[in-house]
Design a protein around this motif. Structure first.
Motif, mmCIF file in Angstrom:
data_model
loop_
_atom_site.group_PDB
_atom_site.id
_atom_site.type_symbol
_atom_site.label_atom_id
_atom_site.label_comp_id
_atom_site.label_asym_id
_atom_site.label_seq_id
_atom_site.Cartn_x
_atom_site.Cartn_y
_atom_site.Cartn_z
ATOM 1 N N LEU A 53 1.017 -1.304 -0.126
ATOM 2 C CA LEU A 53 0.021 0.028 0.050
ATOM 3 C C LEU A 53 0.748 1.232 -0.071
ATOM 4 O O LEU A 53 0.692 2.291 -0.587
ATOM 5 N N ILE A 54 1.915 1.336 0.888
ATOM 6 C CA ILE A 54 3.112 2.537 0.661
ATOM 7 C C ILE A 54 3.677 2.402 -0.560
ATOM 8 O O ILE A 54 3.589 3.510 -1.137
ATOM 9 N N GLY A 55 3.903 1.411 -1.258
ATOM 10 C CA GLY A 55 4.460 1.456 -2.455
ATOM 11 C C GLY A 55 3.419 2.261 -3.790
ATOM 12 O O GLY A 55 3.832 2.739 -4.508
ATOM 13 N N VAL A 56 2.263 1.691 -3.686
ATOM 14 C CA VAL A 56 1.284 2.092 -4.667
ATOM 15 C C VAL A 56 0.715 3.556 -4.218
ATOM 16 O O VAL A 56 0.443 4.357 -5.295
ATOM 17 N N SER A 57 0.854 4.058 -3.044
ATOM 18 C CA SER A 57 0.288 5.291 -2.715
ATOM 19 C C SER A 57 1.290 6.434 -2.886
ATOM 20 O O SER A 57 0.855 7.443 -3.163
ATOM 21 N N GLY A 58 2.414 6.094 -3.063
ATOM 22 C CA GLY A 58 3.547 6.991 -3.189
ATOM 23 C C GLY A 58 3.615 8.378 -2.403
ATOM 24 O O GLY A 58 3.559 7.795 -1.132
ATOM 25 N N ARG A 61 -1.113 10.733 0.971
ATOM 26 C CA ARG A 61 -1.437 10.510 2.424
ATOM 27 C C ARG A 61 -2.869 10.247 2.837
ATOM 28 O O ARG A 61 -3.665 10.958 2.322
ATOM 29 N N PHE A 62 -3.021 9.262 3.753
ATOM 30 C CA PHE A 62 -4.319 9.263 4.259
ATOM 31 C C PHE A 62 -4.411 9.598 5.766
ATOM 32 O O PHE A 62 -3.198 9.114 6.264
ATOM 33 N N THR A 63 -5.266 10.179 6.329
ATOM 34 C CA THR A 63 -5.370 10.609 7.687
ATOM 35 C C THR A 63 -6.307 9.965 8.608
ATOM 36 O O THR A 63 -7.500 9.555 7.844
ATOM 37 N N PRO A 66 -5.742 14.230 12.791
ATOM 38 C CA PRO A 66 -4.741 14.896 12.228
ATOM 39 C C PRO A 66 -3.557 14.152 12.002
ATOM 40 O O PRO A 66 -2.359 14.740 11.822
ATOM 41 N N VAL A 67 -3.690 12.864 12.090
ATOM 42 C CA VAL A 67 -2.193 12.202 11.778
ATOM 43 C C VAL A 67 -2.236 11.222 10.520
ATOM 44 O O VAL A 67 -3.390 10.823 10.214
ATOM 45 N N ASP A 68 -1.152 10.883 10.343
ATOM 46 C CA ASP A 68 -0.882 9.875 8.966
ATOM 47 C C ASP A 68 -1.543 8.533 9.494
ATOM 48 O O ASP A 68 -1.450 8.140 10.535
ATOM 49 N N TYR A 69 -2.338 8.082 8.706
ATOM 50 C CA TYR A 69 -2.823 6.620 8.857
ATOM 51 C C TYR A 69 -1.908 5.528 9.440
ATOM 52 O O TYR A 69 -2.042 4.970 10.361
ATOM 53 N N PHE A 70 -0.946 5.250 8.743
ATOM 54 C CA PHE A 70 0.203 4.485 9.107
ATOM 55 C C PHE A 70 0.903 4.618 10.351
ATOM 56 O O PHE A 70 0.857 3.832 11.012
ATOM 57 N N GLN A 71 0.992 6.067 10.582
ATOM 58 C CA GLN A 71 1.673 6.511 12.027
ATOM 59 C C GLN A 71 0.793 5.925 13.048
ATOM 60 O O GLN A 71 1.122 5.433 13.962
ATOM 61 N N TYR A 72 -0.521 6.185 12.798
ATOM 62 C CA TYR A 72 -1.777 6.010 13.967
ATOM 63 C C TYR A 72 -1.744 4.324 14.160
ATOM 64 O O TYR A 72 -1.649 3.949 15.091
ATOM 65 N N LYS A 92 -8.295 8.922 -5.256
ATOM 66 C CA LYS A 92 -6.851 9.165 -5.276
ATOM 67 C C LYS A 92 -5.874 7.661 -5.598
ATOM 68 O O LYS A 92 -4.876 8.177 -6.050
ATOM 69 N N LEU A 93 -6.520 6.707 -5.678
ATOM 70 C CA LEU A 93 -5.788 5.617 -5.894
ATOM 71 C C LEU A 93 -6.563 4.642 -7.023
ATOM 72 O O LEU A 93 -6.844 3.582 -6.492
ATOM 73 N N PRO A 94 -6.934 5.232 -8.309
ATOM 74 C CA PRO A 94 -7.695 4.282 -9.148
ATOM 75 C C PRO A 94 -7.324 3.023 -9.084
ATOM 76 O O PRO A 94 -7.912 2.089 -9.530
ATOM 77 N N SER A 95 -5.812 2.634 -9.231
ATOM 78 C CA SER A 95 -5.447 1.294 -9.505
ATOM 79 C C SER A 95 -5.556 0.354 -8.629
ATOM 80 O O SER A 95 -5.815 -1.023 -8.892
ATOM 81 N N LEU A 96 -6.072 0.802 -7.259
ATOM 82 C CA LEU A 96 -6.244 -0.256 -6.336
ATOM 83 C C LEU A 96 -7.858 -0.768 -6.528
ATOM 84 O O LEU A 96 -8.296 -1.868 -5.987
ATOM 85 N N CYS A 97 -8.664 0.091 -7.376
ATOM 86 C CA CYS A 97 -10.076 -0.203 -7.677
ATOM 87 C C CYS A 97 -10.126 -1.726 -8.274
ATOM 88 O O CYS A 97 -11.114 -2.343 -8.265
#
Length: 103
Positions: A53-58, A61-63, A66-72, A92-97
């Motif tokens: 997911l980090i690789g395809v999202s480049g 950022r998803f939150t 107030p915080v980044d999702y992966f950090q949370y 945001k990420l049509p490739s994941l569709c």
């Protein structure tokens, strides 16, 4: 929970139901149903790990608040943690569709 509720099991259980049947028989009627076996063949359960997911999202950022999702997600200790729910996810990420069946 009330004791008498524990002895009552009147929720229907369905496996392999079409979207149309689900909408007509349950969603439109606001009826409870347990859907069985819905995720058994869903390949994203193996494919969608953190690194992928980090690789395809480049730089996207998803939150969560107030915080980044992966950090949370890395630091969450709640009994009922927040989950990512983003209405513009597919924009945001049509490739994941394409990982969704029928997409």
């Amino acid at each position: 929970m009330k004791q008498e509720w524990l002895g009552t099991d009147d929720i229907q259980r369905w496996g392999r139901i079409s979207v149309e049947d689900f909408v007509r028989d349950f969603e439109e009627l606001n009826r409870l149903v347990l859907l069985l076996g819905c995720l058994e063949d869903w390949l994203v359960l193996e494919k969608w790990d953190r690194e992928y997911l980090i690789g395809v999202s480049g730089d996207i950022r998803f939150t969560v608040g107030p915080v980044d999702y992966f950090q949370y997600a890395d630091s969450a200790k709640e009994e009922r943690p927040l989950y990512l729910f983003d209405l513009s996810f597919t924009d945001k990420l049509p490739s994941l569709c394409m990982d969704y069946e029928g997409a």
